[in-house]
Scaffold this active site. Structure first.
Site: not given
Ligand code: ARG
Length: 460
Positions: A278, A156-157, A291, A284
């Site tokens: 990448s 949470t948070h 996304e 990468k």
């Protein structure tokens, strides 16, 4: 300069660039099959009611069928001079069968025609989208079944809170998509109504049979009010709104997948098919597809707000502004279908790093509630227990260790009720398995939930 099908009242021809600005053919050609389907129903009805002679109806139907075949083979060359799909097809029809083609539009307007096309289109699309949602839910359930006893930190948070079963986390999304499924299903009866026969706005003097044409198109009923029939775009708004919520759910999960595949978490690894490298940094592996779905959520919201705004000031009945209702709808359908497919495949193929998840739960304070609950079962008021454990957590942080590292003597010093069995209670697996309240993350509950949901899925 061009000859218009509606040119009778005009003295000057329209300039080409004005034509282009006003035309919708570049996008409404997607409705070609629906438009022909609607016309076939309309002309059949005109025959049945005796408004057109049978041989006229036969000729028109033949012409329309030829156009449908050509459309399927991509052989129709549309033109902006003929504005939209309706006028383009009417022109093709007249070219194909002669002036009798001009009788098709008897008792009909483009206003009820375009609304009919969109109802036909959206009904089909929503049914297909529901299948995609169902498939995604099946994928989640399958994955959940394999991971009932996989535990990961619950947050949470975005702060470690309490460990949970990974299956429980997946099933949380199952239920979100279940509500999305429900919202789209609820929208269907309103999409499933025929506006055809409303005419331009007021109905028609011809003795048409709206129920018959509706039935021919497979609609479950007709709009009751002709003004409403041609002015209503709620059915699209409902679709856009349900789609926005559905995209938001996918986007939230994508956000988690992106976090989880980061070096910091390493809870999952995306299949190579849904990640990219990448161009500069060889190490990468970027979660591009997740996304993109997160990013595309924005355009789906945009389509909803675009149409809401377009409609908000429109007087009854049809206004040309309403031509702006289509691109956002088409775009949402394409975006949603694509996102659902990719998202389901991504979940299906991702590697779950169970050891990393488990290890994370052993290196945090997410078992602190357990310690407090333990004291509560021995009669200590929860508020006091909370205080005792809070102090122990602080002590651990200062001494750079976790709760399980405290000796029994240290624990007893904080509260006399601690006994040796506390170490078993603190184990994250125990922590999860004991949360057996209805809908909780305890393994038994999660298994029950999966069984329940499998039945739901079967009955869809
Ligand atoms: N292309 C128009 C649209 O998509 C069709 C309806 C046009 N009706 C009219 N009266 N201009 O909205």
């Amino acid at each position: 300069m061009s000859e218009k099908l509606w040119g009778g009242r005009f003295t000057k021809s329209a300039e080409e660039w004005v034509d282009e600005f006003g035309a919708s053919i570049s996008f409404d050609q997607q409705l070609v099959e629906e438009d022909i389907q609607g016309s076939l129903a309309h002309v059949t009805m005109l025959g049945k009611t005796g408004i057109l002679a049978e041989e006229e109806v036969d000729k028109i139907k033949k012409g329309l069928t030829t156009l449908l075949e050509k459309a399927k083979k991509n052989e129709l060359i549309f033109s902006a001079a003929n504005e939209d799909i309706h006028l383009n097809l009417e022109k093709f029809l007249i070219d194909e069968i002669g002036p009798v083609g001009g009788k098709l539009h008897t008792g009909r307007s483009r206003n009820d025609q375009v609304a009919t096309d969109m109802h036909l289109y959206l009904k089909k699309q929503v049914q297909e989208i529901l299948e995609e949602v169902k498939h995604l839910q099946d994928v989640l359930v399958k994955k959940a079944e394999a991971h009932v006893e996989t535990i990961l930190p619950g947050y949470t948070h975005l702060q470690r809170a309490q460990p949970v079963s990974f299956a429980h986390h997946l099933m949380a999304y199952y239920w979100m998509f279940e509500r999305d499924y429900g919202r789209l299903t609820d929208a269907l009866p309103r999409i499933d109504k025929s506006p055809l026969g409303a005419g331009a706005l007021a109905g028609t003097t011809f003795p048409i049979d709206r129920h018959y044409s509706a039935e021919l198109m497979g609609f479950s009923g007709i709009y009751e009010n002709s003004l409403d029939a041609v002015s209503d775009r709620d059915f699209i708004l409902e679709f856009l709104s349900a789609s926005s919520i559905l995209m938001m759910h996918m986007s939230r999960f994508c956000e988690e997948l992106i976090l989880w595949s980061s070096q910091e978490f390493q809870f999952i690894e995306m299949d190579d098919a849904y990640a990219t490298g990448s161009s500069m940094m060889p190490q990468k592996k970027n979660p591009d597809m997740a996304e993109l779905i997160r990013g595309k959520t924005g355009r789906v919201y945009g389509n909803l707000f675009g149409l809401l705004t377009t409609l908000k000031g429109l007087p009854l009945a049809y206004n040309k502004d309403m031509q702006e209702d289509k691109e956002g709808m088409f775009d949402t359908v394409t975006t949603l279908k694509g996102s659902l497919k990719i998202f389901a495949a991504m979940i299906d193929t991702m590697k779950v790093r169970t050891e990393r998840m488990k290890k994370a739960t052993e290196q945090d304070f997410s078992n602190a509630t357990e310690l407090a609950d333990y004291l509560v079962t021995k009669g200590v008021p929860f508020r006091d227990a909370h205080e005792v454990v809070g102090k122990l957590v602080l002590k651990c942080i200062e001494e750079n260790k976790f709760l399980v590292d405290l000796t029994l003597a240290e624990l007893k010093e904080a509260n006399e009720f601690f006994e040796d069995d506390i170490y078993h209670v603190l184990n994250p697996v125990t922590v999860v398995s004991r949360r057996n309240s209805a809908g909780g993350t305890g393994f038994e509950q999660v298994k029950l939930a999966i069984e329940k949901v499998k039945k739901l899925q079967k009955n869809k």
